[in-house]
Scaffold this motif. Structure first.
Motif, PDB file in Angstrom:
ATOM      1  N   LYS A 222       0.841  -1.208   0.000  1.00  0.00           N
ATOM      2  CA  LYS A 222       0.000   0.000   0.000  1.00  0.00           C
ATOM      3  C   LYS A 222       0.871   1.251   0.000  1.00  0.00           C
ATOM      4  O   LYS A 222       0.586   2.214  -0.724  1.00  0.00           O
ATOM      5  N   LYS A 223       1.933   1.230   0.790  1.00  0.00           N
ATOM      6  CA  LYS A 223       2.842   2.379   0.832  1.00  0.00           C
ATOM      7  C   LYS A 223       3.537   2.547  -0.519  1.00  0.00           C
ATOM      8  O   LYS A 223       3.684   3.683  -1.010  1.00  0.00           O
ATOM      9  N   MET A 224       3.950   1.450  -1.128  1.00  0.00           N
ATOM     10  CA  MET A 224       4.580   1.525  -2.440  1.00  0.00           C
ATOM     11  C   MET A 224       3.620   2.121  -3.468  1.00  0.00           C
ATOM     12  O   MET A 224       4.030   2.914  -4.325  1.00  0.00           O
ATOM     13  N   ALA A 225       2.347   1.761  -3.393  1.00  0.00           N
ATOM     14  CA  ALA A 225       1.344   2.313  -4.307  1.00  0.00           C
ATOM     15  C   ALA A 225       1.192   3.817  -4.068  1.00  0.00           C
ATOM     16  O   ALA A 225       1.148   4.606  -5.019  1.00  0.00           O
ATOM     17  N   LYS A 226       1.130   4.203  -2.811  1.00  0.00           N
ATOM     18  CA  LYS A 226       1.006   5.627  -2.468  1.00  0.00           C
ATOM     19  C   LYS A 226       2.212   6.418  -2.977  1.00  0.00           C
ATOM     20  O   LYS A 226       2.073   7.525  -3.478  1.00  0.00           O
ATOM     21  N   ASP A 227       3.400   5.808  -2.863  1.00  0.00           N
ATOM     22  CA  ASP A 227       4.636   6.452  -3.302  1.00  0.00           C
ATOM     23  C   ASP A 227       4.888   6.293  -4.797  1.00  0.00           C
ATOM     24  O   ASP A 227       5.938   6.721  -5.302  1.00  0.00           O
ATOM     25  N   LYS A 228       3.974   5.648  -5.489  1.00  0.00           N
ATOM     26  CA  LYS A 228       4.060   5.407  -6.933  1.00  0.00           C
ATOM     27  C   LYS A 228       5.241   4.500  -7.318  1.00  0.00           C
ATOM     28  O   LYS A 228       5.717   4.521  -8.444  1.00  0.00           O
ATOM     29  N   ALA A 229       5.695   3.684  -6.371  1.00  0.00           N
ATOM     30  CA  ALA A 229       6.749   2.704  -6.662  1.00  0.00           C
ATOM     31  C   ALA A 229       6.160   1.513  -7.404  1.00  0.00           C
ATOM     32  O   ALA A 229       6.882   0.783  -8.086  1.00  0.00           O
ATOM     33  N   VAL A 230       4.856   1.296  -7.244  1.00  0.00           N
ATOM     34  CA  VAL A 230       4.092   0.338  -8.051  1.00  0.00           C
ATOM     35  C   VAL A 230       2.880   1.096  -8.574  1.00  0.00           C
ATOM     36  O   VAL A 230       2.426   2.059  -7.966  1.00  0.00           O
ATOM     37  N   THR A 231       2.376   0.658  -9.719  1.00  0.00           N
ATOM     38  CA  THR A 231       1.247   1.346 -10.348  1.00  0.00           C
ATOM     39  C   THR A 231       0.149   0.343 -10.678  1.00  0.00           C
ATOM     40  O   THR A 231       0.322  -0.868 -10.480  1.00  0.00           O
ATOM     41  N   GLY A 232      -0.917   0.824 -11.211  1.00  0.00           N
ATOM     42  CA  GLY A 232      -2.010  -0.041 -11.635  1.00  0.00           C
ATOM     43  C   GLY A 232      -1.608  -1.020 -12.709  1.00  0.00           C
ATOM     44  O   GLY A 232      -2.214  -2.080 -12.869  1.00  0.00           O
ATOM     45  N   SER A 233      -0.564  -0.721 -13.444  1.00  0.00           N
ATOM     46  CA  SER A 233      -0.112  -1.641 -14.499  1.00  0.00           C
ATOM     47  C   SER A 233       0.894  -2.674 -13.976  1.00  0.00           C
ATOM     48  O   SER A 233       1.281  -3.573 -14.720  1.00  0.00           O
ATOM     49  N   THR A 234       1.287  -2.561 -12.712  1.00  0.00           N
ATOM     50  CA  THR A 234       2.178  -3.561 -12.115  1.00  0.00           C
ATOM     51  C   THR A 234       1.484  -4.920 -12.140  1.00  0.00           C
ATOM     52  O   THR A 234       0.305  -5.031 -11.783  1.00  0.00           O
ATOM     53  N   ILE A 235       2.195  -5.943 -12.564  1.00  0.00           N
ATOM     54  CA  ILE A 235       1.625  -7.295 -12.599  1.00  0.00           C
ATOM     55  C   ILE A 235       1.689  -7.891 -11.197  1.00  0.00           C
ATOM     56  O   ILE A 235       2.749  -7.966 -10.588  1.00  0.00           O
ATOM     57  N   VAL A 236       0.509  -8.271 -10.707  1.00  0.00           N
ATOM     58  CA  VAL A 236       0.394  -8.892  -9.387  1.00  0.00           C
ATOM     59  C   VAL A 236      -0.080 -10.329  -9.568  1.00  0.00           C
ATOM     60  O   VAL A 236      -0.620 -10.699 -10.611  1.00  0.00           O
ATOM     61  N   PHE A 237       0.115 -11.112  -8.526  1.00  0.00           N
ATOM     62  CA  PHE A 237      -0.368 -12.490  -8.513  1.00  0.00           C
ATOM     63  C   PHE A 237      -1.633 -12.525  -7.684  1.00  0.00           C
ATOM     64  O   PHE A 237      -1.598 -12.293  -6.473  1.00  0.00           O
ATOM     65  N   ASN A 238      -2.746 -12.784  -8.356  1.00  0.00           N
ATOM     66  CA  ASN A 238      -4.052 -12.804  -7.711  1.00  0.00           C
ATOM     67  C   ASN A 238      -4.319 -14.217  -7.201  1.00  0.00           C
ATOM     68  O   ASN A 238      -4.873 -15.052  -7.911  1.00  0.00           O
ATOM     69  N   ASN A 239      -3.924 -14.479  -5.963  1.00  0.00           N
ATOM     70  CA  ASN A 239      -4.053 -15.818  -5.398  1.00  0.00           C
ATOM     71  C   ASN A 239      -5.463 -16.152  -4.938  1.00  0.00           C
ATOM     72  O   ASN A 239      -5.693 -17.203  -4.345  1.00  0.00           O
TER      73      ASN A 239
END
Length: 160
Positions: free
Chosen positions: A118-135
């Motif tokens: 969440k902090k990385m998202a807030k800091d824009k270190a990850v974005t909506g286009s970042t590939i995540v693993f939806n477990n």
């Protein structure tokens, strides 16, 4: 009864366990032998389960069961969780904590706590286009379509 993963029906139930660290190649080879042995002998009420597994990115252990042949029951699911707990102890990893996020960071697979992500998202270190693993996917079809997905298209989207 073990079947290759790709031979199971798309409706087959899956369970995904992610490690909080990358396994070494030697560890992953050992784990594969243990997982295959477990799946070959996995049963529900004495009836062999038509089951398979995948190991991905030296980090994920995925079980699959064709529920149309024989459903995994509480006892058989408990056995799989006990197996995973045994792996946790042997390799000193966490495979059951669902409050973590695993995502692709360039060519690498990264693992963070939900708070860190969440902090990385807030800091824009990850974005909506970042590939995540939806477990949270439930079956092989969802796994094929939505396991590796842009964060903005998954439950992770709430962080952006």
């Amino acid at each position: 009864m073990y079947l290759p993963f790709e031979e199971l029906p798309l409706e087959s139930k899956i369970w995904i366990y992610q490690s909080n660290r990358k396994f070494t190649d030697d560890e992953f080879s050992e784990i594969e032998l243990s997982v295959k042995d477990f799946v070959q002998n996995w049963a529900a009420h004495g009836t062999s389960l038509e089951a398979s597994y995948l190991l991905k990115y030296n980090r994920f252990i995925i079980f699959a069961v064709n529920q149309e042949i024989q459903a995994a029951t509480g006892c058989s699911i408990d056995k799989s969780v006990q197996f995973i707990q045994d792996l946790e102890q042997k390799y000193k990893v966490d495979l059951l904590d669902k409050m973590n996020v695993t995502f692709k960071n360039g060519e690498f697979v990264a693992h963070k706590t939900l708070i860190e992500f969440k902090k990385m998202a807030k800091d824009k270190a990850v974005t909506g286009s970042t590939i995540v693993f939806n477990n949270l996917v439930n079956n092989i079809e969802e796994f094929n379509d939505s396991w590796e997905i842009a964060a903005e298209d998954s439950w992770h989207s709430r962080f952006f």
